[in-house]
Scaffold this motif. Structure first.
Motif, PDB file in Angstrom:
ATOM      1  N   ILE A  17      27.815  56.656  46.483  1.00 49.03           N
ATOM      2  CA  ILE A  17      27.017  55.448  46.278  1.00 49.03           C
ATOM      3  C   ILE A  17      27.190  54.953  44.840  1.00 49.03           C
ATOM      4  N   GLY A  18      27.229  55.886  43.894  1.00 50.07           N
ATOM      5  CA  GLY A  18      27.462  55.496  42.502  1.00 50.07           C
ATOM      6  C   GLY A  18      28.815  54.824  42.327  1.00 50.07           C
ATOM      7  N   ALA A  19      29.835  55.363  42.993  1.00 47.21           N
ATOM      8  CA  ALA A  19      31.170  54.770  42.924  1.00 47.21           C
ATOM      9  C   ALA A  19      31.194  53.375  43.555  1.00 47.21           C
ATOM     10  N   GLU A  20      30.432  53.194  44.639  1.00 44.50           N
ATOM     11  CA  GLU A  20      30.360  51.879  45.280  1.00 44.50           C
ATOM     12  C   GLU A  20      29.703  50.856  44.346  1.00 44.50           C
ATOM     13  N   ALA A  21      28.680  51.282  43.621  1.00 45.74           N
ATOM     14  CA  ALA A  21      28.018  50.383  42.677  1.00 45.74           C
ATOM     15  C   ALA A  21      28.974  49.982  41.553  1.00 45.74           C
ATOM     16  N   GLU A  22      29.726  50.944  41.048  1.00 45.81           N
ATOM     17  CA  GLU A  22      30.691  50.652  39.988  1.00 45.81           C
ATOM     18  C   GLU A  22      31.785  49.701  40.475  1.00 45.81           C
ATOM     19  N   GLU A  23      32.274  49.942  41.714  1.00 54.79           N
ATOM     20  CA  GLU A  23      33.303  49.070  42.268  1.00 54.79           C
ATOM     21  C   GLU A  23      32.769  47.649  42.457  1.00 54.79           C
ATOM     22  N   ALA A  24      31.536  47.528  42.919  1.00 54.62           N
ATOM     23  CA  ALA A  24      30.938  46.208  43.116  1.00 54.62           C
ATOM     24  C   ALA A  24      30.794  45.470  41.793  1.00 54.62           C
ATOM     25  N   GLN A  25      30.346  46.172  40.762  1.00 56.26           N
ATOM     26  CA  GLN A  25      30.202  45.548  39.452  1.00 56.26           C
ATOM     27  C   GLN A  25      31.557  45.099  38.917  1.00 56.26           C
ATOM     28  N   GLN A  26      32.588  45.914  39.145  1.00 60.30           N
ATOM     29  CA  GLN A  26      33.934  45.561  38.688  1.00 60.30           C
ATOM     30  C   GLN A  26      34.434  44.320  39.412  1.00 60.30           C
ATOM     31  N   ARG A  27      34.191  44.234  40.712  1.00 60.31           N
ATOM     32  CA  ARG A  27      34.599  43.051  41.475  1.00 60.31           C
ATOM     33  C   ARG A  27      33.877  41.800  40.979  1.00 60.31           C
ATOM     34  N   LEU A  28      32.611  41.954  40.652  1.00 59.08           N
ATOM     35  CA  LEU A  28      31.826  40.835  40.149  1.00 59.08           C
ATOM     36  C   LEU A  28      32.370  40.357  38.806  1.00 59.08           C
ATOM     37  N   ASP A  29      32.650  41.307  37.915  1.00 60.71           N
ATOM     38  CA  ASP A  29      33.191  40.961  36.595  1.00 60.71           C
ATOM     39  C   ASP A  29      34.570  40.320  36.712  1.00 60.71           C
ATOM     40  N   ASN A  30      35.397  40.834  37.609  1.00 60.36           N
ATOM     41  CA  ASN A  30      36.751  40.285  37.776  1.00 60.36           C
ATOM     42  C   ASN A  30      36.703  38.847  38.281  1.00 60.36           C
ATOM     43  N   ALA A  31      35.799  38.570  39.217  1.00 60.60           N
ATOM     44  CA  ALA A  31      35.682  37.217  39.756  1.00 60.60           C
ATOM     45  C   ALA A  31      35.252  36.238  38.669  1.00 60.60           C
ATOM     46  N   LYS A  32      34.310  36.660  37.842  1.00 63.56           N
ATOM     47  CA  LYS A  32      33.856  35.801  36.747  1.00 63.56           C
ATOM     48  C   LYS A  32      34.986  35.554  35.754  1.00 63.56           C
ATOM     49  N   ALA A  33      35.738  36.600  35.452  1.00 64.92           N
ATOM     50  CA  ALA A  33      36.835  36.473  34.493  1.00 64.92           C
ATOM     51  C   ALA A  33      37.941  35.569  35.029  1.00 64.92           C
TER      52      ALA A  33
END
Length: 277
Positions: free
Chosen positions: A153-169
């Protein structure tokens, strides 16, 4: 010699039952004149088909769309469609006969994973081979299961945050347009929220448990089930975030463990899954 029961006699003379045919026969009988889909030279070649099933027929307990498919192809298609966000775990300390039934139900509702806690061997009879299409993982203890769950679950949260940051970038750099950025960010935000809201839910009748009829299942969750009779272990109850019970109105203390698992999984389905035609 005792007289046969009149109901037995009448049943025998009734001419019933007449069962419908399950599955399909050999390809040559069900599709006469059509080329076999396992022949690479055939215009309808499909690597998902099993040559043995095409030869002998397919009487397995699978949906019609999966007739003649290999086990690997069916499991892969379920993964491609996307399994649901709930997982189930069952303690195997007493070699409960209900585990097979739980696995079968988990397959019917496309649980993401089934976890078996305790000894590796479990009674597969009730699963009717559905374990072949389901991801089943063994754990030596509840502690290990919970560590694995929280890590994933922790890894899923990190992956989701990374996807969010990448989309913004990528949006800021002009690599994607507003619509694509919105689509990606919405999906990532939902994944992040699901990870943050994820819970371990123990299903048992114990003091402090809440009724399943009023409980709102989180989309991402792990349901814990115990053995028939003793229920969940003290450690499982201790590590659960929530404890839920199924309301009952008869004389027995609990319903069959396999039935309890089916009720609980369907409650999640009723709250979260889209109805399929």
């Amino acid at each position: 010699m005792h007289e046969p029961n009149p109901i037995d006699v009448a049943a025998k003379e009734s001419g019933e039952p007449v069962f419908r045919e399950v599955g399909v026969g050999p390809w040559s009988e069900t599709h006469p004149g059509e080329p076999r889909p396992d022949d690479p030279a055939s215009p309808n070649y499909d690597a998902r088909f099993d040559s043995g099933l095409l030869d002998n027929g397919d009487r397995r307990n699978v949906l019609d769309r999966y007739r003649y498919w290999t086990v690997e192809a069916i499991r892969g298609d379920l993964d491609r469609q996307g399994r649901h966000g709930f997982e189930v775990a069952v303690e195997n300390w007493t070699h409960d006969f209900n585990i097979g039934s739980m696995v079968r139900t988990a397959n019917a509702f496309t649980a993401r994973t089934v976890h078996i806690v305790g000894p590796h061997k479990w009674n597969r009879k009730g699963a009717l081979m559905t374990e072949l299409y389901q991801h089943v993982v063994n754990h030596p203890s509840i502690d290990e299961l919970v560590r694995d769950w929280r890590s994933r679950i922790g890894a899923e949260a990190e992956e989701a945050q990374q996807r969010l940051d990448n989309a913004k970038a990528e949006l800021a750099a002009g690599l994607i347009d507003d619509d694509e950025a919105s689509r990606r960010m919405t999906a990532a935000q939902r994944m992040l929220e699901n990870a943050r809201d994820a819970r371990i839910i123990a299903l048992d009748i114990v003091p402090g448990a809440v009724p399943i009829e009023t409980y709102r299942f989180p989309e991402r969750c792990l349901m814990l089930f115990g053995a028939e009779g003793p229920g969940l272990s003290e450690k499982a109850l201790e590590l659960a975030d929530d404890v839920v019970y199924i309301s009952q109105f008869g004389s027995v203390r609990s319903i069959n463990a396999g039935a309890a698992a089916a009720v609980s999984m369907h409650c999640w389905i009723a709250q979260h899954a889209a109805v399929r035609a």
